[in-house]
Design a protein around this motif. Structure first.
Motif, PDB file in Angstrom:
ATOM      1  N   LEU A  91       0.830  -1.200   0.000  1.00  9.92           N
ATOM      2  CA  LEU A  91       0.000   0.000   0.000  1.00  9.92           C
ATOM      3  C   LEU A  91       0.865   1.251   0.000  1.00  9.92           C
ATOM      4  CD1 LEU A  91      -2.832  -0.963   2.424  1.00  9.92           C
ATOM      5  CD2 LEU A  91      -2.739  -1.114  -0.037  1.00  9.92           C
ATOM      6  N   PHE A  92       1.994   1.174   0.696  1.00  9.33           N
ATOM      7  CA  PHE A  92       2.926   2.301   0.717  1.00  9.33           C
ATOM      8  C   PHE A  92       3.394   2.613  -0.705  1.00  9.33           C
ATOM      9  CE2 PHE A  92       7.582   3.337   1.235  1.00  9.33           C
ATOM     10  CZ  PHE A  92       7.373   4.677   1.509  1.00  9.33           C
ATOM     11  N   VAL A  93       3.751   1.542  -1.437  1.00  7.94           N
ATOM     12  CA  VAL A  93       4.201   1.736  -2.819  1.00  7.94           C
ATOM     13  C   VAL A  93       3.071   2.310  -3.674  1.00  7.94           C
ATOM     14  CG1 VAL A  93       5.055   0.558  -4.859  1.00  7.94           C
ATOM     15  CG2 VAL A  93       5.902  -0.089  -2.617  1.00  7.94           C
ATOM     16  N   ILE A  94       1.857   1.750  -3.519  1.00  7.34           N
ATOM     17  CA  ILE A  94       0.713   2.242  -4.293  1.00  7.34           C
ATOM     18  C   ILE A  94       0.449   3.701  -3.977  1.00  7.34           C
ATOM     19  CG2 ILE A  94      -1.800   2.076  -4.480  1.00  7.34           C
ATOM     20  CD1 ILE A  94      -1.571  -0.865  -4.438  1.00  7.34           C
ATOM     21  N   PHE A  95       0.514   4.059  -2.686  1.00  6.74           N
ATOM     22  CA  PHE A  95       0.247   5.438  -2.282  1.00  6.74           C
ATOM     23  C   PHE A  95       1.262   6.381  -2.903  1.00  6.74           C
ATOM     24  CE2 PHE A  95       0.357   9.124   0.496  1.00  6.74           C
ATOM     25  CZ  PHE A  95      -0.984   9.374   0.651  1.00  6.74           C
ATOM     26  N   PHE A  96       2.516   5.981  -2.890  1.00  4.02           N
ATOM     27  CA  PHE A  96       3.550   6.871  -3.421  1.00  4.02           C
ATOM     28  C   PHE A  96       3.378   7.054  -4.935  1.00  4.02           C
ATOM     29  CE2 PHE A  96       7.745   8.205  -4.781  1.00  4.02           C
ATOM     30  CZ  PHE A  96       7.993   9.197  -3.855  1.00  4.02           C
ATOM     31  N   ILE A  97       3.105   5.946  -5.644  1.00  3.28           N
ATOM     32  CA  ILE A  97       2.941   6.058  -7.097  1.00  3.28           C
ATOM     33  C   ILE A  97       1.683   6.858  -7.430  1.00  3.28           C
ATOM     34  CG2 ILE A  97       2.661   4.751  -9.221  1.00  3.28           C
ATOM     35  CD1 ILE A  97       4.279   2.541  -7.972  1.00  3.28           C
ATOM     36  N   SER A  98       0.604   6.634  -6.654  1.00  2.00           N
ATOM     37  CA  SER A  98      -0.602   7.441  -6.872  1.00  2.00           C
ATOM     38  C   SER A  98      -0.310   8.906  -6.601  1.00  2.00           C
ATOM     39  CB  SER A  98      -1.734   6.980  -5.963  1.00  2.00           C
ATOM     40  OG  SER A  98      -2.011   5.635  -6.174  1.00  2.00           O
ATOM     41  N   GLY A  99       0.571   9.161  -5.632  1.00  2.00           N
ATOM     42  CA  GLY A  99       0.974  10.530  -5.346  1.00  2.00           C
ATOM     43  C   GLY A  99       1.669  11.164  -6.536  1.00  2.00           C
ATOM     44  N   LEU A 100       2.521  10.378  -7.207  1.00  2.00           N
ATOM     45  CA  LEU A 100       3.168  10.873  -8.431  1.00  2.00           C
ATOM     46  C   LEU A 100       2.107  11.253  -9.455  1.00  2.00           C
ATOM     47  CD1 LEU A 100       6.054   8.329  -9.044  1.00  2.00           C
ATOM     48  CD2 LEU A 100       6.293  10.683  -8.372  1.00  2.00           C
ATOM     49  N   ALA A 101       1.070  10.387  -9.573  1.00  2.00           N
ATOM     50  CA  ALA A 101       0.015  10.649 -10.560  1.00  2.00           C
ATOM     51  C   ALA A 101      -0.829  11.846 -10.152  1.00  2.00           C
ATOM     52  CB  ALA A 101      -0.860   9.406 -10.729  1.00  2.00           C
ATOM     53  N   GLU A 102      -1.091  11.986  -8.849  1.00  2.00           N
ATOM     54  CA  GLU A 102      -1.914  13.097  -8.367  1.00  2.00           C
ATOM     55  C   GLU A 102      -1.242  14.441  -8.610  1.00  2.00           C
ATOM     56  OE1 GLU A 102      -5.372  12.114  -7.476  1.00  2.00           O
ATOM     57  OE2 GLU A 102      -4.868  13.692  -6.058  1.00  2.00           O
ATOM     58  N   THR A 103       0.080  14.470  -8.473  1.00  2.00           N
ATOM     59  CA  THR A 103       0.780  15.739  -8.652  1.00  2.00           C
ATOM     60  C   THR A 103       1.166  15.973 -10.108  1.00  2.00           C
ATOM     61  OG1 THR A 103       2.739  14.550  -7.988  1.00  2.00           O
ATOM     62  CG2 THR A 103       1.731  15.931  -6.344  1.00  2.00           C
ATOM     63  N   ASN A 104       0.730  15.073 -11.011  1.00  2.00           N
ATOM     64  CA  ASN A 104       1.060  15.189 -12.434  1.00  2.00           C
ATOM     65  C   ASN A 104       2.556  15.241 -12.684  1.00  2.00           C
ATOM     66  OD1 ASN A 104      -1.480  15.181 -13.701  1.00  2.00           O
ATOM     67  ND2 ASN A 104      -1.844  17.210 -12.860  1.00  2.00           N
ATOM     68  N   ARG A 105       3.298  14.425 -11.911  1.00  2.00           N
ATOM     69  CA  ARG A 105       4.742  14.396 -12.082  1.00  2.00           C
ATOM     70  C   ARG A 105       5.113  13.279 -13.038  1.00  2.00           C
ATOM     71  NH1 ARG A 105       8.689  17.753 -10.692  1.00  2.00           N
ATOM     72  NH2 ARG A 105       9.973  15.965 -10.274  1.00  2.00           N
ATOM     73  N   ALA A 106       6.316  13.356 -13.603  1.00  2.00           N
ATOM     74  CA  ALA A 106       6.824  12.263 -14.415  1.00  2.00           C
ATOM     75  C   ALA A 106       6.840  11.015 -13.550  1.00  2.00           C
ATOM     76  CB  ALA A 106       8.233  12.594 -14.881  1.00  2.00           C
ATOM     77  N   PRO A 107       6.537   9.816 -14.067  1.00  2.00           N
ATOM     78  CA  PRO A 107       6.203   9.503 -15.454  1.00  2.00           C
ATOM     79  C   PRO A 107       4.718   9.662 -15.793  1.00  2.00           C
ATOM     80  CG  PRO A 107       6.349   7.497 -14.184  1.00  2.00           C
ATOM     81  CD  PRO A 107       6.600   8.614 -13.234  1.00  2.00           C
ATOM     82  N   PHE A 108       3.954  10.370 -14.964  1.00  2.00           N
ATOM     83  CA  PHE A 108       2.519  10.533 -15.238  1.00  2.00           C
ATOM     84  C   PHE A 108       2.208  11.953 -15.682  1.00  2.00           C
ATOM     85  CE2 PHE A 108       2.932   7.379 -11.822  1.00  2.00           C
ATOM     86  CZ  PHE A 108       2.375   6.294 -12.453  1.00  2.00           C
ATOM     87  N   ASP A 109       3.167  12.681 -16.279  1.00  2.00           N
ATOM     88  CA  ASP A 109       2.935  14.089 -16.582  1.00  2.00           C
ATOM     89  C   ASP A 109       2.328  14.269 -17.965  1.00  2.00           C
ATOM     90  OD1 ASP A 109       5.202  13.196 -17.731  1.00  2.00           O
ATOM     91  OD2 ASP A 109       6.366  15.016 -17.422  1.00  2.00           O
ATOM     92  N   LEU A 110       1.322  13.408 -18.242  1.00  2.00           N
ATOM     93  CA  LEU A 110       0.629  13.483 -19.533  1.00  2.00           C
ATOM     94  C   LEU A 110      -0.107  14.796 -19.711  1.00  2.00           C
ATOM     95  CD1 LEU A 110      -0.304  11.003 -21.630  1.00  2.00           C
ATOM     96  CD2 LEU A 110       1.432  10.738 -19.961  1.00  2.00           C
ATOM     97  N   ALA A 111      -0.463  15.433 -18.578  1.00  2.00           N
ATOM     98  CA  ALA A 111      -1.219  16.676 -18.667  1.00  2.00           C
ATOM     99  C   ALA A 111      -0.401  17.744 -19.376  1.00  2.00           C
ATOM    100  CB  ALA A 111      -1.597  17.145 -17.279  1.00  2.00           C
ATOM    101  N   GLU A 112       0.916  17.693 -19.238  1.00  2.00           N
ATOM    102  CA  GLU A 112       1.718  18.699 -19.933  1.00  2.00           C
ATOM    103  C   GLU A 112       2.321  18.134 -21.205  1.00  2.00           C
ATOM    104  OE1 GLU A 112       3.744  19.512 -15.665  1.00  2.00           O
ATOM    105  OE2 GLU A 112       4.998  19.791 -17.409  1.00  2.00           O
TER     106      GLU A 112
END
Lengths: 211, 337
Positions: free
Chosen positions: B196-217
């Motif tokens: 869950l810790f790993v999932i939370f951190f990766i979801s955090g990356l996605a929530e903040t629109n950071r790489a590798p989830f920075d599709l918004a930009e």
């Protein structure tokens, strides 16, 4: 003094934005005012001591429902002139609803309660010693368990209904199957053919599975 | 003095000072996070990073801020001017107000409220509005596409984030952030709840629109996404908001899984160091991972992001929720608050 002042501020903004929801010409502005109204309603909940309800209101309505609502309104090409056509036809009904609401409000404000003993006879008075998320939880999962589960089932049915209505089997869509792709070996996909000069090689048949 | 602090005016002044005590370090932290990111990415890519303005390039954030302030804000034709100006303020404002409930030491929070974690979750779910309003008000198809992408992405990842938070809450028995940290005295939740810790951190990356989830930009396909039309200070607010959100997600990860202000080594010389130090150190480690991930991983494809959120994270977090509940029930570990 501060809570009273805050109550005035929040309810003033709530009423103002609620009025703007129905009067603003741009539907996107209307939805944004609706969101502002939700947030102020949550603040009023907070002032009333219902912190759990306030947070859930923001998370569910503002954070999820209103986002989808905003999505739809932004994507749709709404014709405002057509929307305003029915205004005079529905005006009497609207006026009637407004009148009923006004009478109810007037009753409430003047303090004339319909059943004076109701507050004292309330089944579950607000507890003082535990937080209201705990109080709510211990009621929902004991006395009202069946109703709570039932509302969950209704939501599930609604969800399945929405999926059934919108799901189409797209036969022509090309889907990527990662397992199939990962299981590919060179022997399946590569064939060495010696081409004759000037004639070329016969085309190998494409393997549908590994598209 | 203490009698004065009980009056309305006293409470108002005290709250104002407390807010300043958290906002000023936060803004400095945001400024130096940009410097930190450029230095770390420079080191990873065998470059030097900023090193011209001041010693080790330390004045670089201020030089950037002054440059942004003196540029002209350009409003695109057909833009909704009011919403166009409000959007960056929403993004940055939300990133700041969330800090009101985060405890930096035992009972050191501006507002130690009973529903602290729900407040954080509510504020982070509002973050999508800054982006979606910016995309719509810009009156540009690239900005709108970026906004739609990021809105869908943030709504999707919030679901699994919610389940992770619920699992943590079950182990604590309280929604209060102070209690959540104190419940980790014996063992940090990152250890028993590692997936869950790993999932939370990766979801955090996605929530903040950071790489590798920075599709918004996604500059390779939609120019710069939702803030393509923004310039000068309005752009700077988006930029600062993104970094403030990174610090916020790191602080949430620290509070929920890494024991907040608690010392990692629970005996004498280390427990004497003030908790603020440990709290900041843990945040810094999280931020380093944020930067490390950005410098290492290529951007996801959009359908991959969606299938990761809905088909991998959601089932795993849901199953872990049920498993944890069963485990706590069988071994009688359920907290009775």
């Amino acid at each position: 003094m501060i809570p009273n002042l805050l109550f005035d501020v929040f309810s003033f903004i709530l009423l103002g934005s609620a009025a703007m929801v129905v009067t603003s010409r741009n539907p996107v502005h209307a939805v944004l005012f609706l969101i502002l109204a939700f947030i102020n309603a949550a603040a009023l909940f907070l002032l009333a001591g219902a912190e759990f309800l306030a947070m859930i209101l923001v998370i569910v309505y503002v954070g999820a429902v209103a986002v989808l609502f905003l999505f739809v309104v932004m994507m749709l090409d709404v014709n405002f002139a057509a929307l305003r056509e029915g205004f005079q036809r529905y005006a009497p009904i609207g006026a009637l609803v407004a009148l009923i609401l006004f009478v109810e409000l007037a009753l409430f404000v003047t303090g004339s309660t319909i059943a004076p003993g109701a507050a004292a006879a309330r089944l579950f008075p607000t507890p003082d010693t535990i937080t209201n998320s705990q109080a709510l939880g211990s009621l929902i999962y004991t006395n009202y368990l069946v109703l709570f589960q039932l509302s969950g089932v209704i939501l599930l049915v609604a969800m399945i209904g929405a999926i059934v209505l919108t799901h189409r089997d797209r036969k022509r869509a090309k889907r990527q199957n990662l397992d199939v792709q990962h299981a590919r070996v060179p022997a399946e996909t590569l064939t060495m053919v010696s081409a004759k000069l000037g004639a070329g090689a016969p085309m190998p048949k494409p393997n549908k599975e590994t598209l | 003095m203490s009698a004065f602090l009980q009056t309305d005016l006293g409470i108002a002044i005290l709250t104002l000072l407390e807010s300043l005590a958290i906002i000023v370090p936060l803004l400095l932290g945001v400024a130096y996070l940009t410097w930190f990111e450029r230095k770390v990415m420079g080191a990873i890519q065998l470059r030097k990073g900023p090193n011209v303005v001041g010693p080790f390039g330390l004045w670089q954030p201020f030089a950037d801020a002054i440059k942004m302030l003196f540029k002209e804000t350009i409003f695109p034709t057909g833009a909704d001017k009011v919403l166009f100006t409000i959007a960056p303020m929403i993004t940055f404002g939300l990133a700041v107000v969330a800090w009101a409930v985060i405890p930096v030491n035992d009972h050191w929070a501006v507002a130690n409220i009973n529903v602290g974690i729900l407040y954080l979750f509510a504020i982070s779910s509002l973050g999508v509005y800054g982006i979606i309003i910016a995309g719509w008000a810009s009156n540009s198809k690239y900005a709108f596409l970026g906004a739609l992408r990021s809105a869908a992405q943030m709504v999707s990842y919030e679901v699994s984030m919610g389940f992770v938070i619920v699992t943590v809450l079950m182990c604590v028995g309280s929604l209060n952030l102070n209690d959540i940290v104190l419940a980790q005295r014996h063992i940090w939740f990152a250890i028993p709840l590692l997936p869950l810790f790993v999932i939370f951190f990766i979801s955090g990356l996605a929530e903040t629109n950071r790489a590798p989830f920075d599709l918004a930009e996604g500059e390779t396909e939609i120019v710069a996404g939702f803030f393509v039309e923004y310039s000068a200070m309005t752009f700077a607010l988006f930029f600062l908001g993104e970094y403030a959100n990174m610090i916020l997600i790191s602080a949430m990860t620290t509070t929920l899984f890494l024991g907040g202000w608690l010392s990692p080594i629970p005996f004498a010389p280390f427990t004497l160091i003030p908790g603020v130090f440990w709290f900041l150190l843990k945040i810094l480690v999280c931020l380093f991972v944020f930067v490390w991930v950005r410098a290492t991983l290529p951007r996801f494809r959009y359908d991959q992001i969606m299938s990761l959120g809905w088909k991998v994270f959601l089932p795993i977090s849901l199953i872990w929720l049920v498993l944890t509940a069963g485990f706590l029930e069988i071994f009688g570990l359920l907290p009775h608050a």
